[in-house]
Design a protein around this motif. Structure first.
Motif, PDB file in Angstrom:
ATOM      1  N   VAL A  95     -33.652  -7.844  68.706  1.00  0.00           N
ATOM      2  CA  VAL A  95     -33.637  -8.290  70.082  1.00  0.00           C
ATOM      3  C   VAL A  95     -35.004  -9.114  70.469  1.00  0.00           C
ATOM      4  CG1 VAL A  95     -33.068  -7.085  72.598  1.00  0.00           C
ATOM      5  CG2 VAL A  95     -32.357  -6.043  70.374  1.00  0.00           C
ATOM      6  N   TYR A  96     -34.434 -10.376  70.742  1.00  0.00           N
ATOM      7  CA  TYR A  96     -35.690 -11.203  71.388  1.00  0.00           C
ATOM      8  C   TYR A  96     -36.191 -10.731  72.672  1.00  0.00           C
ATOM      9  CZ  TYR A  96     -38.029 -15.023  73.045  1.00  0.00           C
ATOM     10  OH  TYR A  96     -39.258 -15.988  73.623  1.00  0.00           O
ATOM     11  N   ARG A  97     -35.512 -10.175  73.603  1.00  0.00           N
ATOM     12  CA  ARG A  97     -36.220  -9.925  75.091  1.00  0.00           C
ATOM     13  C   ARG A  97     -37.079  -8.882  74.724  1.00  0.00           C
ATOM     14  NH1 ARG A  97     -33.895  -5.223  77.045  1.00  0.00           N
ATOM     15  NH2 ARG A  97     -31.832  -4.816  75.911  1.00  0.00           N
ATOM     16  N   GLU A  98     -37.099  -7.979  73.686  1.00  0.00           N
ATOM     17  CA  GLU A  98     -37.747  -6.765  73.504  1.00  0.00           C
ATOM     18  C   GLU A  98     -39.230  -7.273  73.087  1.00  0.00           C
ATOM     19  OE1 GLU A  98     -36.286  -3.334  71.553  1.00  0.00           O
ATOM     20  OE2 GLU A  98     -34.875  -3.371  72.876  1.00  0.00           O
ATOM     21  N   THR A  99     -39.130  -8.040  71.929  1.00  0.00           N
ATOM     22  CA  THR A  99     -40.487  -8.797  71.274  1.00  0.00           C
ATOM     23  C   THR A  99     -41.071  -9.521  72.359  1.00  0.00           C
ATOM     24  OG1 THR A  99     -39.457  -8.869  69.168  1.00  0.00           O
ATOM     25  CG2 THR A  99     -41.194 -10.194  69.705  1.00  0.00           C
ATOM     26  N   HIS A 100     -40.354 -10.313  73.254  1.00  0.00           N
ATOM     27  CA  HIS A 100     -40.907 -11.195  74.249  1.00  0.00           C
ATOM     28  C   HIS A 100     -41.675 -10.239  75.417  1.00  0.00           C
ATOM     29  CE1 HIS A 100     -40.929 -14.876  76.676  1.00  0.00           C
ATOM     30  NE2 HIS A 100     -40.944 -14.058  77.819  1.00  0.00           N
ATOM     31  N   ALA A 101     -40.980  -9.221  75.814  1.00  0.00           N
ATOM     32  CA  ALA A 101     -41.624  -8.247  76.987  1.00  0.00           C
ATOM     33  C   ALA A 101     -42.961  -7.942  76.177  1.00  0.00           C
ATOM     34  CB  ALA A 101     -40.592  -7.130  77.079  1.00  0.00           C
TER      35      ALA A 101
ATOM     36  N   HIS B 100     -45.905 -10.516  76.033  1.00  0.00           N
ATOM     37  CA  HIS B 100     -46.387 -10.812  77.479  1.00  0.00           C
ATOM     38  C   HIS B 100     -47.218  -9.436  77.949  1.00  0.00           C
ATOM     39  CE1 HIS B 100     -45.000 -14.541  78.685  1.00  0.00           C
ATOM     40  NE2 HIS B 100     -43.765 -14.369  78.046  1.00  0.00           N
TER      41      HIS B 100
ATOM     42  N   ASN C  43     -44.690  -5.032  81.448  1.00  0.00           N
ATOM     43  CA  ASN C  43     -43.702  -5.756  81.432  1.00  0.00           C
ATOM     44  C   ASN C  43     -42.377  -5.085  81.319  1.00  0.00           C
ATOM     45  OD1 ASN C  43     -42.829  -8.261  82.063  1.00  0.00           O
ATOM     46  ND2 ASN C  43     -42.898  -9.138  79.860  1.00  0.00           N
ATOM     47  N   HIS C  44     -41.467  -5.636  81.931  1.00  0.00           N
ATOM     48  CA  HIS C  44     -39.999  -5.258  81.916  1.00  0.00           C
ATOM     49  C   HIS C  44     -39.354  -5.745  80.671  1.00  0.00           C
ATOM     50  CE1 HIS C  44     -38.225  -8.850  83.210  1.00  0.00           C
ATOM     51  NE2 HIS C  44     -39.354  -9.059  84.031  1.00  0.00           N
ATOM     52  N   ILE C  45     -38.365  -4.869  80.230  1.00  0.00           N
ATOM     53  CA  ILE C  45     -37.701  -5.206  79.084  1.00  0.00           C
ATOM     54  C   ILE C  45     -36.535  -5.700  79.425  1.00  0.00           C
ATOM     55  CG2 ILE C  45     -36.751  -4.582  77.036  1.00  0.00           C
ATOM     56  CD1 ILE C  45     -38.996  -2.522  76.649  1.00  0.00           C
TER      57      ILE C  45
END
Length: 145
Positions: free
Chosen positions: A65-71, A74, A143-145
């Motif tokens: 899940v890209y958004r989790e790594t991205h969060a 950051h 950061n938000h996930i």
């Protein structure tokens, strides 16, 4: 809107306190997912990789899940800005870090629509790459996930 779990505060405590010192916070820690680790280097990439690897190995974030790594990324960068006083660089600036870190994932708000958030805290030392010339440092990123 009241916060139910202060993930940033828990991350700071996990990064800086011993197991014995954390005992009074056991009930709060049961409400979140977290991991801890250590990173020491003159290369910022190694510090980032240590946190990301720990979060993945402890299943705090999903590799798929890209958004989790991205969060997480950051939150790490924000925390490192505190550690390094806004100048993201170590070896190229002739300084090194020795850090303990914690990653905490949870729902800090009463309203379910606010979702999950992730906090990264670092505590340790930064300074010239000469033993005894370093000083304490701390950083926190959320950061938000």
């Amino acid at each position: 809107m009241t916060q139910t779990v202060k993930i940033g505060k828990l991350a700071m405590l996990l990064a800086s306190l011993s197991e014995e010192e954390l005992l009074p916070f056991a009930s709060s820690l049961e409400k979140v997912e977290y991991c801890q680790g250590k990173a020491g280097s003159m290369e910022i990439q190694k510090v980032i990789a240590a946190v990301e690897t720990a979060a993945k190995r402890n299943e705090l974030i999903s590799e798929d899940v890209y958004r989790e790594t991205h969060a997480l990324y950051h939150a790490i960068l924000e925390s490192l800005e505190g550690v390094m006083r806004g100048q993201l660089g170590v070896g190229d600036m002739m300084r090194t870090v020795g850090l303990r870190f914690a990653v905490v994932r949870g729902e800090p708000y009463d309203r379910p629509g606010e979702g999950e958030w992730i906090a990264v805290a670092f505590y340790g030392t930064i300074g010239a790459p000469v033993k005894g010339l370093e000083h304490e440092t701390f950083g926190l990123g959320i950061n938000h996930i």
